[in-house]
Design an enzyme around this catalytic site. Sequence first.
Site, mmCIF file in Angstrom:
data_model
loop_
_atom_site.group_PDB
_atom_site.id
_atom_site.type_symbol
_atom_site.label_atom_id
_atom_site.label_comp_id
_atom_site.label_asym_id
_atom_site.label_seq_id
_atom_site.Cartn_x
_atom_site.Cartn_y
_atom_site.Cartn_z
ATOM 1 N N ASP A 137 45.159 36.566 43.200
ATOM 2 C CA ASP A 137 45.230 37.828 42.473
ATOM 3 C C ASP A 137 43.812 38.293 42.144
ATOM 4 O O ASP A 137 42.831 37.725 42.641
ATOM 5 C CB ASP A 137 46.077 37.660 41.205
ATOM 6 N N HIS A 164 46.774 40.782 35.099
ATOM 7 C CA HIS A 164 47.760 40.904 36.177
ATOM 8 C C HIS A 164 48.148 39.533 36.722
ATOM 9 O O HIS A 164 49.329 39.219 36.908
ATOM 10 C CB HIS A 164 47.177 41.779 37.284
ATOM 11 N N SER A 352 54.741 44.301 42.118
ATOM 12 C CA SER A 352 53.972 43.107 41.781
ATOM 13 C C SER A 352 54.823 42.083 41.051
ATOM 14 O O SER A 352 54.531 40.891 41.080
ATOM 15 C CB SER A 352 52.774 43.460 40.896
#
Length: 737
Positions: A137, A164, A352
């Site tokens: 990521d 994230h 995601s």
Amino acid sequence: MDYSRLSPNRVYSCVLMAITMLSLSAIQAQSKSKIQHIQSKYNKSALAKVQDEFSRDFTKKDITLRAFAKNNGLKISETLNDGNQIELVDIGADGTPLYYSTFSDNSSMVSRANTLYTGGALDLGISGQGMKVGVWDAGIALLTHQEYSSRAIEGDNTSEINAHATMVLGSMIAKGIKSQAKGVAYNATAISSDWKADKVEVITAAANGLLLSNHSYGIRPDFVPDWYFGAYIQVAKDWDRIMYNAPYYLMVTAAGNSQKLKFNDAPIYGKTTDGFDLLLGFSTTKNGINVAAVESEIDNNGNLVNAAVASYSSHGPTDDGRIKPDIAGCGANILSTQSSGEKNYDTYSGTSMAAPGITSAMLLLQEYYDRLNGDFMKASTLKGLVLHSADDVAAPGPDYKMGWGVMNTKKAAELIVNNEYSSLIIEESLAQGETYSITVDARVGEEFLASVSWTDPVGDFVNKGELNSMTPALVNDLDIRVTKNNVVSLPWKLDPRNANAAAVKGDNLVDPFEKIQLDNATGTYTITISHKGKLTNENQVFSLIVSGASTSKCNAISPSEFTMSSTYSDAIDISWEAIADSFFEVQYKKENDVEWNTKFSETNDVSLENLVNGGTYIVKLRTNCTTNIFSEYTEAFKFTFDGVLTDDPFKAEAQEVVVISDKLKFSVHPNPTTDQITIDGPLSDNAYYSIVSSTGTLLKKGKAKYNDIQVDDLSSGFYSLTIFEDGEQQSMKFIKN
């Protein structure tokens, strides 16, 4: 978007550097310059006035709502049994209390991964224990978060903790200290790495046995020329090369959230607003799995009630017409871990979040397959199994919005356990010029599906600037065909030039996965795998998956009609009625021993050896159709060995069979059955029965004594019949043909 203003160097720089997270499309779209541009269009004084009014109204409303709740016996806020949080925020004009509610669309529920947990519908105790997954990521997750601190390790030397990455990792392996944040594979371990050297690091990890990695990022879509969308470019080829050379490793990517953002002005089909042709970079690999986000409803039995692609989820196809995205999973309002603190959480949406749900559900399937087979599936088998077992949505066949449908982990696990009985999972290879064929019998009342999946080698083609090039990326073109009485059935395929049209059946020239679906199949079929042209490396490994058919005629019913004889001073021979395509498991022990001796026989007889003269022994046995499909054990019986037997202990009065059980005694016939079963036994008027499916669903119940139970409305398969009487209960399996 007008790219004439971008210099070639600027375009090149954007392609290399404009990588961003996919689930937060609003953040992705709102760069600092874009925010400043928006602000320049606002009436700042009017906006400040509205803000002031809302602030004062909020203060007054808080007092009003508390009084309203107290007078009406309502709660201001609470957490419901389903985990959703609600809060009273307003009162309608008609006096209705208006609550805000979280919409917890749990990814394990949508993919049906929760059915594999302890207490789930399949109750398999599968949760990722001992399994490892990779997450690449924008940075690393907050590895010290309370949900996974001991099960997440840093994969590279980066020190940048990323929000994230933290939310993605939490959706995969969070333990569930906060129950609604439990990850799909909540006992698994994970490697967390940033994306800077993802290809190099994945090669090392795959070489060390990594099976799956999740990549919820991609090329930023608003900075690239239109020809990039759907194109097979170098980065896609690089990842295909990795997967081909590490055939147990599978890459999972997110489709992106650009459906409504009008980034591609020249899609291969339709208008920009239709949302097609938006996949970029490694999302277009041949061998990986690309994940769309779905909005869906699942009932309490794990059945898909309805589903539609999420309004933000990017559509395919690839320019050569391959079926991308491959699969769909939940991406809506998922509670997960937050990087701002070790006990912090937040709710997220986007592809995601859909991708890690699929990645970790596939990790559970690998765990289950390994438990039953002592080995893992090749990546082509795992990918094929997921696409084969997906819940089809809307029109029959695949589409360019959700690929092959919504992932159904439960159905995939059932195919694993029923392998070589009502399903087939075969890993084989095809040499240059060869064909591979098997003959199967369709199981009446079940859906017949046959699929072939393979990890394709890389070729010479890479798109370097041609808009909507339809040159196939596929190198080794395998074909699956199903034949009966000279009638040939063909696989599904799609047309990128008519991307919104329903799938048709024909010769698929572009996909490394092909599936054939037969409605109302009956009788015997031949499944053939062949290839076109010359195979690169003169060989191609493939995975064949079949459901709703079998090559076995075995019935998993307990053995019967026993005879016993002895010709040795320390052994006896037992035989029973033969059952086709089966083998038998016999357990015996001395009466007071704890441990059982086990023998297997491919014939309907066995010799029990090393017996002691005068010893009393207990014996039971069962029929095995496969290592995973077997009958109940027969009732245990005992005998006293007295040397050379001259009489059959099953018939001699002195050696009458004794049931070694204090439980209820009853029988069911016929078994297998087609329309009804009858319960026989010394049961009282208080006895009652229940019938439960192999997935744990209660289907029927009622009085048991002298009862004929109609089962013609049940589909073919295994069922458990349980009798309850005066606090006792006893169960047995029966088969509905």
